[in-house]
Design an enzyme around this catalytic site. Structure first.
Site, PDB file in Angstrom:
ATOM      1  N   HIS A  12      36.312  42.702  34.220  1.00  0.00           N
ATOM      2  CA  HIS A  12      37.015  42.449  35.488  1.00  0.00           C
ATOM      3  C   HIS A  12      37.927  41.214  35.396  1.00  0.00           C
ATOM      4  CE1 HIS A  12      33.100  40.208  36.930  1.00  0.00           C
ATOM      5  NE2 HIS A  12      33.887  39.374  36.285  1.00  0.00           N
ATOM      6  N   HIS A  59      33.240  34.528  41.940  1.00  0.00           N
ATOM      7  CA  HIS A  59      33.586  33.383  41.081  1.00  0.00           C
ATOM      8  C   HIS A  59      33.953  32.198  41.956  1.00  0.00           C
ATOM      9  CE1 HIS A  59      34.266  37.102  38.790  1.00  0.00           C
ATOM     10  NE2 HIS A  59      34.016  36.408  37.689  1.00  0.00           N
ATOM     11  N   HIS A 193      32.774  36.968  26.030  1.00  0.00           N
ATOM     12  CA  HIS A 193      33.790  35.955  26.311  1.00  0.00           C
ATOM     13  C   HIS A 193      33.174  34.594  26.580  1.00  0.00           C
ATOM     14  CE1 HIS A 193      32.914  37.406  30.408  1.00  0.00           C
ATOM     15  NE2 HIS A 193      33.772  36.599  30.985  1.00  0.00           N
ATOM     16  N   GLU A 240      27.518  37.953  31.940  1.00  0.00           N
ATOM     17  CA  GLU A 240      27.930  38.949  32.935  1.00  0.00           C
ATOM     18  C   GLU A 240      27.482  40.357  32.561  1.00  0.00           C
ATOM     19  OE1 GLU A 240      31.963  36.911  34.870  1.00  0.00           O
ATOM     20  OE2 GLU A 240      32.199  38.579  33.496  1.00  0.00           O
TER      21      GLU A 240
HETATM   22 FE   LIG Z   1      33.705  37.324  35.780  1.00  0.00          FE
END
Ligand SMILES: [Fe+3]
Ligand SMILES: [Fe+3]
Lengths: 279, 130, 279, 130
Positions: A12, A59, A193, A240
């Site tokens: 996302h 976030h 990531h 995540e």
């Molecule tokens: Fe994220």
């Protein structure tokens, strides 16, 4: 009876939304990514779900630091698009399904998941970028959405095992809803990531491939990945991926992988997309 | 139960309860940068704007000097910190490049080549051997 | 090592706080109640805990309807006294223990309880009335307090069984904290009461006595009381008693009852108080 | 899993997700009565104050008429509803007495005699037999 028919795993990354919103989707940097999502887009259009349950994380846009819920279920009529600092993304408002969401909360709490009910909440790129990737840029989103926000920002996030079990409980809850509905569950975020510190940019395609493989082959193995292992192997923000396990748990024991796409990079992230149909 | 040996991962600061506590007011400051009027007010007079928040002296200095890694260490959560980079008209990749000690271009190039390998970055001991 | 040494069950009826705050504690209506709490007050003064974990519920004072967390753990330095509509109660601010609270959250989430972290929160009569009953009216509360707010306002509340298990997990979490601390856990609310509708005033002393008896004799039986049974037998708001089970779970398998007091009425509620020491 | 037969309990309305949804704006209105200035504004012109909230016509009428049970039925949560009674300068016991159809004194007397027995109030069928 309502049924969960399939699950979608997808990154996302906010830069993907910005690329679309700023008309850059055709540029050489972005073109391979959007091309890779075309089959998933077609699949969703053909599948025509009535409801999407989108598992994502906020976030620091809807929730500031006063309250940080581990699992927050969106029960509102609609969810406005968050202003993350540069105005809200120019995408349609997200329409909820309060009746079904209320049923889910009730069922999940009695099933011993400690949900937070949310009646007002803007949704950020974590939820809207997957919609853009899978639905394109229509004037209205094609179906209703129940947002399930998972805390993965303040450590510790819920474990992968806990997420998987919550997914299983969501399946039970959906199946106890009387209406005839076709439901698809999105697990979003990831893949590998690291977007902060001297280690930023860390990418681990081998880890990601094994994760994608085992979503259909051996999800139990994935539930045993410790939080620290995600961080060590695939970057601090790879945690995540527990949200993909939540999606996987909601699909029942047997699934068939019908599509997969993997691409590096989008900004600082590896991008993955998978479609799993319940069998 | 808790495998909380995450201090052993090099090159990152895990945003846990302790760091969240240390960074509470810092993050509440960063959160205000979501609004255009606040971004303008901040840029017009950074010290004056910061005076409205209970930051430590170290946090204040790190904000003024845009010491990105130091801010992470002092409790900033990266998603809130990005709002400071955006306020400066910078990209996320710029901020990340500064954290890694290279130019934005070099950082973007590294990502285009497939990103940073985890080899050498799994633990502090692996980092030293590298 | 930190240790949970005892638990206290007590009602938190707001009228009790108002009676103290308005100087009515000596009136015939209230005198028997406050007399009944004297031994518990002496016990707490003698026990001198370093920290109280107070399990209570907010009554639409800290949380409006935007977000309703099932389990919210207070991690702030201090908690102001809520203005419930007539100004805050004239009692000292409640000092928290952010370091220990942060440790509890971390441990509990990894132990698969889906906690909501709360960093700012006023506390209402649910928390302050027990403090008044057990500590009197000192210029400062005698120890630090970690508030644990449980949703019992919007149905469904967490089950008694879930609460009991959370208590057990809190015991493990406390025992993994290095500091030498004496901790007492308060379970508050109850006992039987119905404070709304044509059925208001419902009181069931037999149910309450059996509940008090089995806290030491057979807590597992209590964990099998269904939400509906609390409501049928002891009033819609008797569901608050699940918070006593949370306290009981935190005490380990063996406890000794060292004090009990029971009284009807305080406003519309039956009032109970019990002290259980870990053995 | 869900024993959701709580409609079978007589004389109470369980505040579940469905009722919470129906009562959302009603409760947000009641919540504002925590502040003295809002209580004053409400009492000064009830209809004008209520116009600021998305209540249904039935909810609005029930507020104006102080139909306490009806308000519960229409989604008010009792803790928020008490703020309306307090705004009127009434006690919690007054509100409860109105819900049970007796005077405040009678209600207080009943509580002093030990409260209402659960016998006859456990289920709708038990209620009918009584
Ligand atoms: Fe994220
Ligand atoms: Fe209460």
């Amino acid at each position: 009876m309502a049924r969960i028919v399939a699950g979608v795993g997808t990154s996302h990354t906010p830069a993907i939304g910005a690329a679309v919103d700023n008309g850059k989707a055709g540029q050489p940097y972005w073109q391979p990514l959007f091309k890779g999502y075309e089959p998933a887009k077609e699949w969703l259009a053909k599948t025509r779900p009535d409801v999407l349950i989108i598992v994502y994380n906020d976030h620091v846009n809807a929730f500031d630091f006063k309250m940080i819920p581990t699992f927050a279920l969106g029960c509102a009529e609609e969810f406005p698009i968050a202003d993350e600092g540069w105005g809200p993304r120019p995408v349609p408002v997200v329409k909820g399904y309060p009746e079904l969401a209320g049923h889910l909360v009730q069922s999940l709490v009695l099933d011993e998941f400690d949900m937070t009910i949310v009646n007002e909440m803007p949704v950020d790129h974590g939820l809207t970028v997957p919609l853009t990737l899978l639905c394109g840029s229509p004037p209205h989103w094609p179906c209703r959405v129940i947002p399930l926000a998972v805390n993965v920002v303040q450590y510790p996030a819920p474990t992968g095992r806990r997420c998987y079990h919550l997914g299983q409980a969501i399946r039970r809850a959906v199946e106890s809803w009387q209406e005839d509905l076709k439901v698809v569950v999105f697990g979003t975020g990831g893949m590998s990531h690291q977007i902060q510190g001297p280690r930023a940019g860390l990418t681990n395609p081998a880890f990601d491939k094994a994760f994608l493989d085992d979503l259909s082959r051996d999800p139990e193995r994935l539930t045993r990945i410790a939080p620290l292992e995600y961080m060590r192997e695939a970057g601090a923000e790879a945690i995540e991926l527990v949200m993909w396990l939540l999606m996987r748990g909601a699909l029942g024991p047997k699934v068939a992988e019908v599509y997969r796409f993997y691409h590096v990079p989008a900004s600082s992230t590896a991008v993955g997309n998978i479609i799993l149909e319940c069998r | 139960m808790a495998d909380d040996n995450y201090d052993d991962i090099p090159g990152t600061w895990i945003f846990d309860a302790q760091r969240a506590r240390a960074g509470y007011h810092l993050n509440q400051f960063l959160y205000t940068l979501m609004k255009e009027e606040n971004r303008k007010a901040f840029l017009a007079d950074e010290r004056a704007y910061l005076a409205g928040f209970k930051l430590t002296e170290a946090q204040r200095e790190a904000v003024l000097k845009r010491e990105w890694n130091r801010l992470l260490e002092l409790g900033a959560v990266v998603y809130a910190l990005a709002k400071l980079a955006f306020t400066d008209g910078r990209s996320y990749q710029y901020m990340a490049s500064q954290m890694t000690g290279v130019s934005e271009n070099e950082y973007v190039e590294m990502m285009l080549r497939g990103g940073r390998s985890p080899d050498g970055w799994r633990s502090k001991s692996e980092r030293e051997r590298h």
